[in-house]
Design an enzyme around this catalytic site. Sequence first.
Site, PDB file in Angstrom:
ATOM      1  N   GLU A  28      58.992  -8.388  42.362  1.00 41.95           N
ATOM      2  CA  GLU A  28      60.097  -7.626  41.773  1.00 41.95           C
ATOM      3  C   GLU A  28      59.548  -6.502  40.899  1.00 41.95           C
ATOM      4  OE1 GLU A  28      62.921 -10.117  39.733  1.00 41.95           O
ATOM      5  OE2 GLU A  28      64.282  -8.435  39.359  1.00 41.95           O
ATOM      6  N   ASN A 175      71.729 -10.278  45.379  1.00 40.52           N
ATOM      7  CA  ASN A 175      70.938 -11.321  44.722  1.00 40.52           C
ATOM      8  C   ASN A 175      71.742 -11.905  43.567  1.00 40.52           C
ATOM      9  OD1 ASN A 175      68.289 -12.629  43.695  1.00 40.52           O
ATOM     10  ND2 ASN A 175      68.958 -11.439  41.929  1.00 40.52           N
ATOM     11  N   GLU A 176      71.747 -13.229  43.471  1.00 39.55           N
ATOM     12  CA  GLU A 176      72.454 -13.909  42.372  1.00 39.55           C
ATOM     13  C   GLU A 176      73.798 -13.243  42.110  1.00 39.55           C
ATOM     14  OE1 GLU A 176      69.821 -14.824  39.038  1.00 39.55           O
ATOM     15  OE2 GLU A 176      68.651 -16.148  40.325  1.00 39.55           O
ATOM     16  N   TYR A 243      64.610 -22.937  39.246  1.00 44.29           N
ATOM     17  CA  TYR A 243      63.384 -22.836  38.455  1.00 44.29           C
ATOM     18  C   TYR A 243      63.148 -24.151  37.709  1.00 44.29           C
ATOM     19  CZ  TYR A 243      63.108 -17.828  39.309  1.00 44.29           C
ATOM     20  OH  TYR A 243      62.966 -16.595  39.915  1.00 44.29           O
ATOM     21  N   GLU A 298      63.857 -18.117  45.472  1.00 46.18           N
ATOM     22  CA  GLU A 298      63.242 -18.064  44.134  1.00 46.18           C
ATOM     23  C   GLU A 298      63.000 -19.492  43.680  1.00 46.18           C
ATOM     24  OE1 GLU A 298      64.886 -15.477  41.092  1.00 46.18           O
ATOM     25  OE2 GLU A 298      65.421 -13.976  42.601  1.00 46.18           O
ATOM     26  N   GLN A 347      56.684 -15.388  40.761  1.00 45.75           N
ATOM     27  CA  GLN A 347      56.542 -14.209  41.583  1.00 45.75           C
ATOM     28  C   GLN A 347      55.058 -13.979  41.832  1.00 45.75           C
ATOM     29  OE1 GLN A 347      58.701 -10.753  40.248  1.00 45.75           O
ATOM     30  NE2 GLN A 347      60.575 -11.888  39.836  1.00 45.75           N
TER      31      GLN A 347
END
Length: 494
Positions: A28, A175-176, A243, A298, A347
């Site tokens: 990103e 995204n999201e 996460y 992710e 990432q």
Amino acid sequence: MSGQPHIVIDADLGRDTISRHIYGHFSEHLGRCIYGGFYVGDTSRIPNRRGIRNDVVTALKDLKIPNLRWPGGCFADTYHWKDGVGPKARRPTLVNTWWGGVTEDNSFGTHDFLDMCELLGAEPYLAGNVGSGTVQELTEWVQYVNFGGESTMSKWRKENGRDKPWKVRFWGVGNEAWGCGGNMKPEWYANIYRQYATFMTGWTAGGMYRIASGANSDDYHWTEVLMRDIPHHMLEGVALHHYSVINWSKKGSAAAFSEQEYFTTMQRAFRMEELVRKHSTIMDKYDPAKKVALVVDEWGGWYDTEPGTNPSFLYQQNTMRDAMIAGLTLNIFNNHCDRVRMANLAQTVNVLQAVILTEGEKMLLTPTYHVMEMYNVHQDALMLPLHVRTSDYIFGNEHLPSVSASASRDKNGATHISLVNIDAQKTQEISVELRGGKYSDVTGRILSSERLQDHNTFDSPGKVKPAVFNKATLKENTLAVKIPPFSVVVLTLR
Ligand code: AHR
């Protein structure tokens, strides 16, 4: 559970292939991931090719990264791709409002990213701007990079130096969308997705792989609505983000942590098993043939940023704890490869659970890098079903399974078994029964270290690295394996 761990592998019963795309990465415009990490510009004294660091390219090629997601993340829904093509001196600047409000010069754009993917031998995965973009803008991006015929966009691409289309297959539609991508409700997003996906089609020879912005961890309603409301002929993948974070308001240090913090992190990482199972069950209801993939685009550990660094840049160290997250999570994905067919670690460079850290011209490989490299034997191999009876890793009044495993047979007939012992204190003596296989030889590699907090530094970049493992013995198709606390082992049987 007490007692010695025992694993049974059905070596002759494989059905599903572990897609190499499970081993994907994510880059990103965030902190020093792109600028300074991948890209230093062609006037830098750091060795580079068209501005891309040579050392990073070499390391990622060795890792065999199959795909790379870009330009975000939250950044993707603020990104206007047309500002990043054409002569660099004429590109407008942008303000990265999500990540520190820094001004970027747009010198790394579509051509730079797609050419870099060619250097890496990785398939690009472009995340489209739905939150603040338009259908026309995203449609034109598809046309610009993929159209082989004559059109305004393909003409512009050629003028900018690229004759042939890149044929990008993977496209994220936002995204999201439930958060930074527009704070939408799932019903609203499902409609928007249908509209975008309709007009993105028709420019790509060989078809597109469109991925809907998916759920945040256990938001099962989100997946339910997407699978129910989006016709499956316009949907190749549904995303999921999860996460391993101790507590969003108190994440704790990446390298100076207690065993309690380690245990909690592993509890969060283990959650991936439940999430994959439950989201898959919902998908099975609407798509029993498993046509639509679950794309975990992710995942990884998230801690406090390193002291003295910009808190918006999400730069964190990477220790043996991260190696445990990686080994465990990849085993979960491998074992669910019938539905999980793509994933992206967050990432790649200098951000969150990175595989590479850089400082000026210096570069190091993290423990997570080594796990991903050891596991790349599973890419495109046949998953072998297994049953694990594990002992428990007990901390205070709580417990977790101490051993996790996955197995596959590659195209040359070799069988690979990845084993993780997350127990911070105890060595595991594991027996592995290989039913229906015939083997005469076992070799192995191990990633272990003295302390859980051990990590590589720019002064000591080789502290944590894989070594030959010779604590596995084979007798009549049963392996006896002794693996130390917090270690990852990958065995090869022939
Ligand atoms: O990976 C960092 C951020 O985490 C991404 O930009 C966003 O998608 C997620 O919330």
